[in-house]
Design a protein around this motif. Structure first.
Motif, PDB file in Angstrom:
ATOM      1  N   ARG A 273     -11.745 -13.120 -38.826  1.00 42.25           N
ATOM      2  CA  ARG A 273     -12.859 -13.516 -39.687  1.00 42.25           C
ATOM      3  C   ARG A 273     -13.972 -14.241 -38.921  1.00 42.25           C
ATOM      4  O   ARG A 273     -15.137 -14.135 -39.278  1.00 42.25           O
ATOM      5  CB  ARG A 273     -12.365 -14.414 -40.821  1.00 42.25           C
ATOM      6  CG  ARG A 273     -11.377 -13.726 -41.758  1.00 42.25           C
ATOM      7  CD  ARG A 273     -12.025 -12.522 -42.430  1.00 42.25           C
ATOM      8  NE  ARG A 273     -11.167 -11.943 -43.441  1.00 42.25           N
ATOM      9  CZ  ARG A 273     -11.109 -12.348 -44.701  1.00 42.25           C
ATOM     10  NH1 ARG A 273     -11.849 -13.343 -45.108  1.00 42.25           N
ATOM     11  NH2 ARG A 273     -10.307 -11.754 -45.558  1.00 42.25           N
ATOM     12  N   SER A 274     -13.583 -15.040 -37.951  1.00 44.46           N
ATOM     13  CA  SER A 274     -14.584 -15.811 -37.207  1.00 44.46           C
ATOM     14  C   SER A 274     -14.699 -15.250 -35.793  1.00 44.46           C
ATOM     15  O   SER A 274     -13.724 -14.767 -35.232  1.00 44.46           O
ATOM     16  CB  SER A 274     -14.176 -17.285 -37.148  1.00 44.46           C
ATOM     17  OG  SER A 274     -14.040 -17.808 -38.451  1.00 44.46           O
TER      18      SER A 274
ATOM     19  N   PHE B 271     -19.915 -15.593 -43.534  1.00 39.29           N
ATOM     20  CA  PHE B 271     -18.780 -14.731 -43.852  1.00 39.29           C
ATOM     21  C   PHE B 271     -18.878 -13.387 -43.135  1.00 39.29           C
ATOM     22  O   PHE B 271     -19.964 -12.827 -42.983  1.00 39.29           O
ATOM     23  CB  PHE B 271     -18.710 -14.483 -45.362  1.00 39.29           C
ATOM     24  CG  PHE B 271     -18.159 -15.658 -46.128  1.00 39.29           C
ATOM     25  CD1 PHE B 271     -16.787 -15.891 -46.157  1.00 39.29           C
ATOM     26  CD2 PHE B 271     -19.010 -16.525 -46.799  1.00 39.29           C
ATOM     27  CE1 PHE B 271     -16.283 -16.976 -46.865  1.00 39.29           C
ATOM     28  CE2 PHE B 271     -18.510 -17.603 -47.501  1.00 39.29           C
ATOM     29  CZ  PHE B 271     -17.140 -17.834 -47.531  1.00 39.29           C
TER      30      PHE B 271
ATOM     31  N   THR C 255     -20.084 -14.985 -36.895  1.00 40.48           N
ATOM     32  CA  THR C 255     -19.421 -15.279 -38.160  1.00 40.48           C
ATOM     33  C   THR C 255     -18.449 -16.430 -37.945  1.00 40.48           C
ATOM     34  O   THR C 255     -17.867 -16.580 -36.860  1.00 40.48           O
ATOM     35  CB  THR C 255     -18.625 -14.067 -38.695  1.00 40.48           C
ATOM     36  OG1 THR C 255     -17.554 -13.778 -37.801  1.00 40.48           O
ATOM     37  CG2 THR C 255     -19.516 -12.839 -38.828  1.00 40.48           C
TER      38      THR C 255
ATOM     39  N   GLU D 125     -15.709 -18.754 -40.750  1.00 37.41           N
ATOM     40  CA  GLU D 125     -15.360 -18.941 -42.149  1.00 37.41           C
ATOM     41  C   GLU D 125     -14.862 -20.351 -42.466  1.00 37.41           C
ATOM     42  O   GLU D 125     -13.843 -20.559 -43.139  1.00 37.41           O
ATOM     43  CB  GLU D 125     -14.402 -17.830 -42.598  1.00 37.41           C
ATOM     44  CG  GLU D 125     -15.084 -16.461 -42.453  1.00 37.41           C
ATOM     45  CD  GLU D 125     -14.548 -15.346 -43.320  1.00 37.41           C
ATOM     46  OE1 GLU D 125     -13.472 -15.499 -43.914  1.00 37.41           O
ATOM     47  OE2 GLU D 125     -15.224 -14.298 -43.389  1.00 37.41           O
TER      48      GLU D 125
ATOM     49  N   ASN E 291     -13.223 -22.044 -47.476  1.00 38.54           N
ATOM     50  CA  ASN E 291     -14.077 -21.168 -46.674  1.00 38.54           C
ATOM     51  C   ASN E 291     -15.569 -21.421 -46.887  1.00 38.54           C
ATOM     52  O   ASN E 291     -16.401 -20.663 -46.389  1.00 38.54           O
ATOM     53  CB  ASN E 291     -13.761 -19.699 -46.971  1.00 38.54           C
ATOM     54  CG  ASN E 291     -12.301 -19.383 -46.760  1.00 38.54           C
ATOM     55  OD1 ASN E 291     -11.629 -18.843 -47.633  1.00 38.54           O
ATOM     56  ND2 ASN E 291     -11.783 -19.766 -45.601  1.00 38.54           N
TER      57      ASN E 291
ATOM     58  N   HIS F 129      -6.526 -16.310 -41.227  1.00 37.99           N
ATOM     59  CA  HIS F 129      -7.282 -17.557 -41.045  1.00 37.99           C
ATOM     60  C   HIS F 129      -6.377 -18.586 -40.356  1.00 37.99           C
ATOM     61  O   HIS F 129      -5.154 -18.560 -40.537  1.00 37.99           O
ATOM     62  CB  HIS F 129      -7.701 -18.140 -42.408  1.00 37.99           C
ATOM     63  CG  HIS F 129      -9.006 -17.614 -42.936  1.00 37.99           C
ATOM     64  ND1 HIS F 129      -9.250 -17.422 -44.272  1.00 37.99           N
ATOM     65  CD2 HIS F 129     -10.154 -17.257 -42.315  1.00 37.99           C
ATOM     66  CE1 HIS F 129     -10.481 -16.968 -44.456  1.00 37.99           C
ATOM     67  NE2 HIS F 129     -11.046 -16.854 -43.275  1.00 37.99           N
TER      68      HIS F 129
ATOM     69  N   SER G 124     -20.504 -21.557 -44.013  1.00 35.48           N
ATOM     70  CA  SER G 124     -19.870 -20.414 -43.360  1.00 35.48           C
ATOM     71  C   SER G 124     -20.847 -19.255 -43.194  1.00 35.48           C
ATOM     72  O   SER G 124     -21.837 -19.147 -43.903  1.00 35.48           O
ATOM     73  CB  SER G 124     -18.703 -19.909 -44.203  1.00 35.48           C
ATOM     74  OG  SER G 124     -17.636 -20.807 -44.097  1.00 35.48           O
TER      75      SER G 124
END
Lengths: 410, 276
Positions: B140-141, B88, B119, B121, B74, B169, B86
């Motif tokens: 997360r992204s 985060f 964002t 990751e 990550n 992920h 990244s």
């Protein structure tokens, strides 16, 4: 209705993101319009799409935009409308936004507000009712007052593209707005249908704008029948139309020509002046009707049925009739005040009044312009009334056909 | 059929400060702490498995207070000599980025950053396959980060929406095996994502839900060797049939924080194809 534009960027075609976003919109019961799609030519080129999303209300729009944001669709900052105060009555601030007749929204205080009365060539005046609650309206230049907040520039103003009347109708194949080469009977039937449909809507009004040729061609009694039968709710005309209508009903001539026989009557050239003079003696058309001097015709039926009319004056008018508003700005204001609710406008053999009315009408009013001269219809469209559908034909024949459709003999 | 062009050199970070100090995915529970000694032993075992498989391993210094720095996947995205650090999503991990950037800067990489409005990751949510970079989004992204990623790296990005929060992920859902095959966990993808994978991967090996939730996709491929956190016999037989030699390297201490073998490594030898 609530609308926003969102933008998608990236490899949105191959990633099926564009398809997904459109599906999400439809699944949410909303609607979309692809405003712009720029598809990358190679595998590495990014694509871009601008999508206009429309939902029933603000809260469902916000929920949908939140969902679309997950897929990378970001709201395009539409900006906020800039406003500038009027300093002198009747004078707009520099850079004022000049309106169209299309449905218009103004963004103030982070929300889009609809403009209640679209009219071309006016200014947009914004006022805050309750704090945070804005009202936007079109106001003609001469009516703005010192202190009014006028929208300047183009930021935060949105107009909706015009729609043509839809449906499997003769108009479907009328690819040109004006045509003399179409089956008239079908078109007359279609216009009659549009009038019927409009009248079935609560509060919807039908406006007739008439030129003197309506009387000259012998169609006066048919228009009078339409008024008497309640198909016409509002009449705009000039001194000429009202004069010849009265002349023909009192003296039997229109501009000195016998309406019954089509022959020139001796001394008839002064008949219209005599008619005007008599009405002036009574003080108004309504008074002449009341006194029994005027016993038939379009103006007579309007008075009897309580159909409001505006007679706008012009430089070459004889008389004029006492009802004619000779201050043209005041005449336009009088017309403007009667327009709310109009959904169909019939422009019947009138050039100046048709264009003047076209200038005042929102684009959503179905407008039919009937004239023997194709140039009149073209002129109306050239002046911005793009919604007008032209019917090039003799107005007398057209109105007779319309009357037969709407007022069939018992 | 040809082997992956990348996956011979990895960056790892020893688990000196690894801990389940917060809860930012469904696997984490502060009530289920990692055993530091066991974690250290598992990490060492992973390093030796990778080296045995023929990979080089470089190590960055652990930092106190950054328990998840151990999950180097990550840190960011490597593209030749370019490193895109990244961004985060969770503040708990945002402190890792300066350390990642420092390591890459000191090791000759050109650091280019994503805008801070998005964002992403890193390799945890972006894996190259063929001429494209597959990148996950939702948990997360951001989907919006993909256009920026493409602009920075020149790669054609295929966005995949992740649909199961347990597979938060992309590297828990997708694992490239060679130029035609990849492990794919349909459980973790929405129907559009599945179609995109179908169109991209000529011979996908589908993982069933149990295999997906055992983190089978979170494996490291070194040529024809695979280092996997778990490998049920049925899957093992399929992989062996395709010519892969599977080494199972248990990392269940790290699974308590939601990570497997792949999460503990970042390939340093990736060059993203710039498709014509």
């Amino acid at each position: 209705m609530a609308t926003e534009q969102v933008e998608l960027r990236g490899h949105i075609i191959d990633s099926l993101i564009l398809a997904k976003v459109m599906d999400v919109i439809i699944d949410a019961g909303a609607d979309y319009r692809l405003v712009e799609v720029d598809i990358g030519r190679t595998n590495t080129d990014q694509s871009r799409a601008v999508i206009e999303v429309t939902t029933g209300d603000d809260s469902s729009l916000e929920a949908l935009l939140d969902e679309l944001h997950v897929h990378g669709a970001n709201r395009i900052d539409p900006g906020t409308a800039d406003v500038s105060p009027v300093e002198v009555d009747g004078v707009l601030p520099p850079g004022f936004y000049s309106t169209t007749n299309l449905p218009t929204w103004v963004r103030l205080g982070q929300r889009w507000w609809p403009v209640g009365n679209p009219e071309m060539d006016c200014a947009l005046v914004a006022s805050e009712g309750q704090p945070g609650e804005w009202v936007a309206r079109t106001v003609p230049m001469h009516r703005v007052c010192a202190g009014d907040l006028v929208v300047v520039g183009h930021s935060g103003v949105r107009v909706e593209a015009p729609n043509r009347p839809r449906g499997a109708t003769p108009f479907e194949f009328m690819t040109s707005e004006v045509s003399s080469e179409k089956p008239k009977a079908l078109i007359v039937a279609e216009v009659a249908e549009r009038v019927r449909r409009a009248r079935s809507q609560p509060g919807a009004k039908v406006l007739a704008v008439c030129g003197p040729a309506v009387i000259h061609t012998g169609a006066g009694p048919d228009v009078a029948r339409l008024v008497a039968a309640g198909w016409i709710d509002l009449l705009f005309a000039g001194n000429g139309f009202a004069t010849h209508d009265i002349e023909s009903n009192v003296l039997g001539t229109s501009l000195g020509v016998s309406v019954g026989e089509g022959t020139v009557v001796e001394g008839g050239h002064a008949n219209h002046l005599r008619a005007i003079n008599e009405i002036r003696r009574y003080g108004s058309i309504a008074a002449a009707v009341e006194a029994g001097y005027l016993r038939g015709g379009v103006m007579y039926e309007c008075v009897r049925a309580g159909v409001p009319f505006v007679l706008g004056g012009s430089l070459r008018d004889d008389g004029p009739l006492p009802d004619v508003i000779t201050d043209v700005v005041a005449a336009a204001d009088a017309m403007r005040s009667l327009l709310p609710g109009v959904s169909v406008a019939l422009m019947l053999a009138s050039t100046l009044h048709a264009i003047a009315t076209g200038n005042l009408l929102p684009a959503w009013v179905e407008t039919f312009c009937v004239d023997i001269n194709q140039a009149v219809v073209t002129k109306l469209a050239d002046r911005g009334s793009h919604q007008a559908l032209g019917v090039v034909t003799d107005v007398g024949l057209f109105i007779r056909g319309l009357c037969d459709q709407l007022c069939p003999p018992a | 059929m040809s082997e992956l062009a990348w996956g011979r050199r990895f960056l790892m970070c020893p688990p000196d400060h690894f801990d389940v100090a917060y809860e930012i995915n469904p696997w984490m529970s502060v009530e289920v702490q990692a055993d530091p000694e066991r974690a250290a032993a598992q990490w060492e075992n992973l390093v030796s498995c990778l080296r045995q498989a023929g990979a080089a391993v470089e190590v960055m210094d652990p930092v106190e207070g950054l328990p998840d720095l151990v999950f180097t996947a990550n840190a960011g995205i490597v593209n030749g000599s370019q490193f895109v650090p990244s961004r985060f999503r969770h503040p708990e991990r945002q402190g890792e980025t300066p350390h990642d950037v420092r390591w890459f800067s000191c090791h000759g990489f050109r650091v280019e950053e994503l805008p801070n409005s998005v964002t992403h990751e890193g390799a945890g949510d972006a894996l190259p396959f063929g001429s494209v970079l597959l990148s996950g989004y939702r948990f997360r992204s951001d989907a919006a980060s993909h256009a920026h990623l493409s602009r920075l790296t020149g790669a054609a990005v295929r966005s995949l929406e992740l649909s199961d929060p347990r597979l938060y992920h992309l590297d828990l859902v997708f694992c490239p095996l060679d130029d035609r095959r990849a492990l794919v966990a349909p459980l973790g993808l929405d129907r559009y994502g599945r179609k995109v994978v179908e169109a991209t991967v000529p011979e996908p090996l589908l993982l069933d839900d149990d295999q997906a939730l055992s983190f089978c996709a979170n494996s490291v491929v070194v040529g024809t060797n695979m280092v996997m956190p778990a490998c049920p016999p049925a899957l093992g037989r399929r992989l062996e049939k395709l010519g892969f030699e599977v080494a199972v390297c248990p990392v269940d201490e790290f699974q308590k924080a939601g990570g497997g073998c792949r999460c503990l490594t970042l390939a340093l030898d990736v060059s993203l194809a710039v498709a014509a």
